[in-house]
Enzyme design. Structure first.
Site, PDB file in Angstrom:
ATOM      1  N   CYS A 112     -31.809  26.096 -90.104  1.00 48.00           N
ATOM      2  CA  CYS A 112     -30.508  25.868 -90.751  1.00 48.00           C
ATOM      3  C   CYS A 112     -29.861  24.604 -90.005  1.00 48.00           C
ATOM      4  O   CYS A 112     -28.906  24.276 -90.595  1.00 48.00           O
ATOM      5  CB  CYS A 112     -29.685  27.133 -91.139  1.00 48.00           C
ATOM      6  SG  CYS A 112     -30.310  28.344 -92.080  1.00 48.00           S
ATOM      7  N   HIS A 254     -21.918  24.801 -91.871  1.00 46.19           N
ATOM      8  CA  HIS A 254     -23.374  25.446 -92.650  1.00 46.19           C
ATOM      9  C   HIS A 254     -22.975  26.597 -93.611  1.00 46.19           C
ATOM     10  O   HIS A 254     -22.109  27.508 -93.203  1.00 46.19           O
ATOM     11  CB  HIS A 254     -24.050  26.009 -91.724  1.00 46.19           C
ATOM     12  CG  HIS A 254     -25.398  26.587 -92.032  1.00 46.19           C
ATOM     13  ND1 HIS A 254     -26.012  26.111 -93.207  1.00 46.19           N
ATOM     14  CD2 HIS A 254     -26.086  27.735 -91.850  1.00 46.19           C
ATOM     15  CE1 HIS A 254     -27.071  26.972 -93.595  1.00 46.19           C
ATOM     16  NE2 HIS A 254     -26.762  28.133 -92.868  1.00 46.19           N
ATOM     17  N   ASN A 284     -27.466  29.829 -99.429  1.00 42.07           N
ATOM     18  CA  ASN A 284     -27.803  28.982 -98.020  1.00 42.07           C
ATOM     19  C   ASN A 284     -29.281  28.254 -98.463  1.00 42.07           C
ATOM     20  O   ASN A 284     -30.346  28.886 -98.524  1.00 42.07           O
ATOM     21  CB  ASN A 284     -28.368  30.160 -97.089  1.00 42.07           C
ATOM     22  CG  ASN A 284     -28.524  29.438 -95.754  1.00 42.07           C
ATOM     23  OD1 ASN A 284     -28.731  28.565 -95.618  1.00 42.07           O
ATOM     24  ND2 ASN A 284     -28.602  30.565 -94.958  1.00 42.07           N
TER      25      ASN A 284
END
Length: 327
Positions: A112, A254, A284
């Site tokens: 990520c 994020h 996500n």
């Protein structure tokens, strides 16, 4: 040297999987997912759609916004943990789809945190070759690495791609990267994994695919480390640049989990109205999360000229980082 971000673009697949849809697949509910994650829906790649396809779509938009033709590019850097294949790289596949040859192509894997790792790599190449025109793409088909029988993980992720074109130049030319800080702690790597297919996990032709081929993680431990490291890195990058929390106009974290985003915002004293989120619509999307959010924040006017944007991120590895972008 100034690192100018000349164009942004993002792409998400047409198919949308809602929480109501997931209720039909696993033992879960819209209320359970929303209250714990903030996610209402996510995009899922079509059966014939892969990571490079999505990256190509985002790249085209970024190049058009930058006013740069594909053949002018010198480097293509792709951040992903869900590549089309082990060989060739996804960056090479995107190059092929852009109809060009000769550019340096490289995949970066930091889960990520992939966008910031790729962005920092681009800054390094620009220092070596100041006339470079670099395409940074992060694209993930996380749905192909989901165990759809595991309700703890399959509700969290979605598929998307984001792209940015970076060159050197004058700060008047557009948004520029002020600074990037990155870190990692491999000793915590087993808390978030996709082990199957790697050399440490041998497999043979015809063997059944086990859960190790899909995302596995320990949620509480990941949450704790994510909040602490993202917050600490934000404080560090501001201190290194002689700035304070009051200097930050917008926080674009994020998009992992709304609880994590809220926790970072509270610990960093940033009010909700100055935090950009799109997790409700995307889930996500791993390395694609930050550039998709950046592109949408610009597109919707959430970020405006003159804004100082702070970007914290955290991913498997563990990897984490923060960036300052002046718009």
């Amino acid at each position: 040297m100034n690192f100018i971000l000349r164009g942004f673009g993002h792409y998400a697949p047409e198919k949308v999987l809602t929480n109501a849809d997931l209720e039909k697949i696993v033992d879960t509910s819209d209320e359970w997912i929303t209250s714990r994650t903030g996610i209402k829906e996510r995009h899922i790649a079509a059966d014939d759609e892969c990571t490079s396809d999505m990256g190509y779509e985002a790249a085209q938009k970024a190049l058009a916004q930058a006013g740069i033709k594909p053949e002018e590019l010198t480097h293509i850097i792709c951040g992903t943990f869900t590549p089309d294949s082990m060989i060739p790289s996804t960056a090479c596949r995107i190059q092929e789809k852009l109809g060009i040859k000769g550019q340096m192509c490289l995949d970066v894997q930091a889960a990520c945190s992939g966008y910031l790792y790729a962005l920092q790599s681009a800054r390094g190449y620009l220092c070596l070759e100041p006339d470079s025109k670099i395409l940074v793409v992060t694209s993930e088909v996380v749905s192909r690495r989901m165990n759809w029988e595991d309700r703890a993980t399959c509700v969290l992720f979605g598929d998307a791609a984001g792209a940015t074109v970076m060159t050197s130049g004058d700060t008047a030319d557009g948004p520029h990267v002020v600074d990037v800080m990155l870190a990692a702690d491999g000793s915590l790597g087993d808390l978030l994994t996709v082990n199957g297919g790697g050399s440490a996990y041998s497999y043979k032709l015809g063997e059944a695919i086990g859960p190790e081929y899909f995302v596995e993680f320990k949620g509480r431990e990941v949450f704790k480390h994510a909040v602490r490291n993202m917050t600490d890195m934000c404080e560090s990058i501001l201190e290194r640049n002689g700035l304070t929390k009051a200097d930050v106009n917008v926080l674009i974290p994020h998009q992992a989990n709304l609880r994590i985003i809220d926790a970072v915002g509270r610990r960093f004293d940033i009010p909700e109205e100055r935090i950009f989120t799109n997790i409700a619509r995307y889930g996500n999307t791993s390395a694609a999360s930050v550039p998709v959010a950046l592109s949408e924040a610009l597109e919707t006017g959430f970020v405006n000229k003159g804004d100082l944007v702070l970007i914290p991120t955290f991913g498997g590895g563990f990897t984490w980082g923060s960036a300052l972008i002046q718009f």
